[in-house]
Design an enzyme around this catalytic site. Sequence first.
Site, PDB file in Angstrom:
ATOM      1  N   ALA A   1       0.795  -1.176  -0.042  1.00  0.00           N
ATOM      2  CA  ALA A   1       0.029   0.024   0.169  1.00  0.00           C
ATOM      3  C   ALA A   1       0.918   1.404  -0.106  1.00  0.00           C
ATOM      4  O   ALA A   1       1.946   1.065   0.311  1.00  0.00           O
ATOM      5  CB  ALA A   1      -0.996  -0.089   1.133  1.00  0.00           C
ATOM      6  N   ASN A   2       0.398   2.254  -0.549  1.00  0.00           N
ATOM      7  CA  ASN A   2       0.956   3.672  -0.300  1.00  0.00           C
ATOM      8  C   ASN A   2       0.218   4.242   1.008  1.00  0.00           C
ATOM      9  O   ASN A   2      -0.763   3.931   1.440  1.00  0.00           O
ATOM     10  CB  ASN A   2       0.604   4.551  -1.339  1.00  0.00           C
ATOM     11  N   ARG A   3       1.109   5.489   1.581  1.00  0.00           N
ATOM     12  CA  ARG A   3       0.536   6.142   2.700  1.00  0.00           C
ATOM     13  C   ARG A   3      -0.525   7.062   2.494  1.00  0.00           C
ATOM     14  O   ARG A   3      -0.311   7.882   1.306  1.00  0.00           O
ATOM     15  CB  ARG A   3       1.685   6.762   3.327  1.00  0.00           C
ATOM     16  N   SER A   4      -1.788   6.863   2.877  1.00  0.00           N
ATOM     17  CA  SER A   4      -2.601   7.898   2.531  1.00  0.00           C
ATOM     18  C   SER A   4      -3.946   7.713   3.391  1.00  0.00           C
ATOM     19  O   SER A   4      -4.493   6.762   4.043  1.00  0.00           O
ATOM     20  CB  SER A   4      -3.361   7.508   1.267  1.00  0.00           C
TER      21      SER A   4
END
Length: 230
Positions: free
Chosen positions: A33-36
């Site tokens: 995942a990406n950070r968001s």
Amino acid sequence: FSPLVSERPLAGRHVIVTSGPTHEPIDPVRYIANRSSGRQGHAIAAACARAGARVTLVSGPVDLSDPPGCEVVSVQTAEEMRAEVEKALPADIAIFVAAVADYRAARIAEQKTKKSEGGLTKLKLTENPDILASIARHENQRPALVVGFAAETRDVEVYAEEKRVRKGADLIVANDVSHDSGIGGKGGVMGGTRNRVAIASADGVEKWPEMTKDEVAERLVLAIAARLGV
Ligand code: CTP
Ligand code: CA
């Protein structure tokens, strides 16, 4: 009252917003995942609804309540997000705020991969579809206005304009996340409530002062309405 509420400049319009990260499973306990946090995307969806639009919010996993007045479609992966965005067409406006994982596991393991087997050191990745680019170049249902985001750590304005042209978007909202390293826990744009952005369009790059994510959302919706000539 803000002009969004008093003038409802997006009344009668359908807006699709993507928000949050995507989670790409590796095995039953791990994902990429990406950070968001989803805060900026959810704020934009809420502002569109306040402006009178019908809003479809396609969101990855977030720890936020549904914004008022939006139809929320929850997804996990980029592939699911792409399918739900397609399903929500036609739309007048599409705003891609999600931090989509660029890669997914080439194959998802049915059983937990054991460290002792060294499985993840050889993890094979496949590139995810670019949802923004596919909608911006949609053969017969391209929304009148396509807006993307770009989180960059350097040369923010250069990359924003390059991304706008490469992906076929009308606007790119760029933010500088160079102070957002999770290392050391220093608070930044991601997960925070404030944002400083620059807007790249065919007219050039416009820098906005730092403000809250709600204020960015409000101002972006007014800018979008002005572009649509309403
Ligand atoms: N985006 C998308 N689908 C993807 C990747 C990105 O819709 N698979 C959208 C994002 O929602 C955002 C914009 O494209 O609006 C830019 O995302 P970004 O990650 O900055 O761009 P990338 O092309 O993935 O480039 P980078 O190598 O900088 O990550
Ligand atoms: Ca990316």
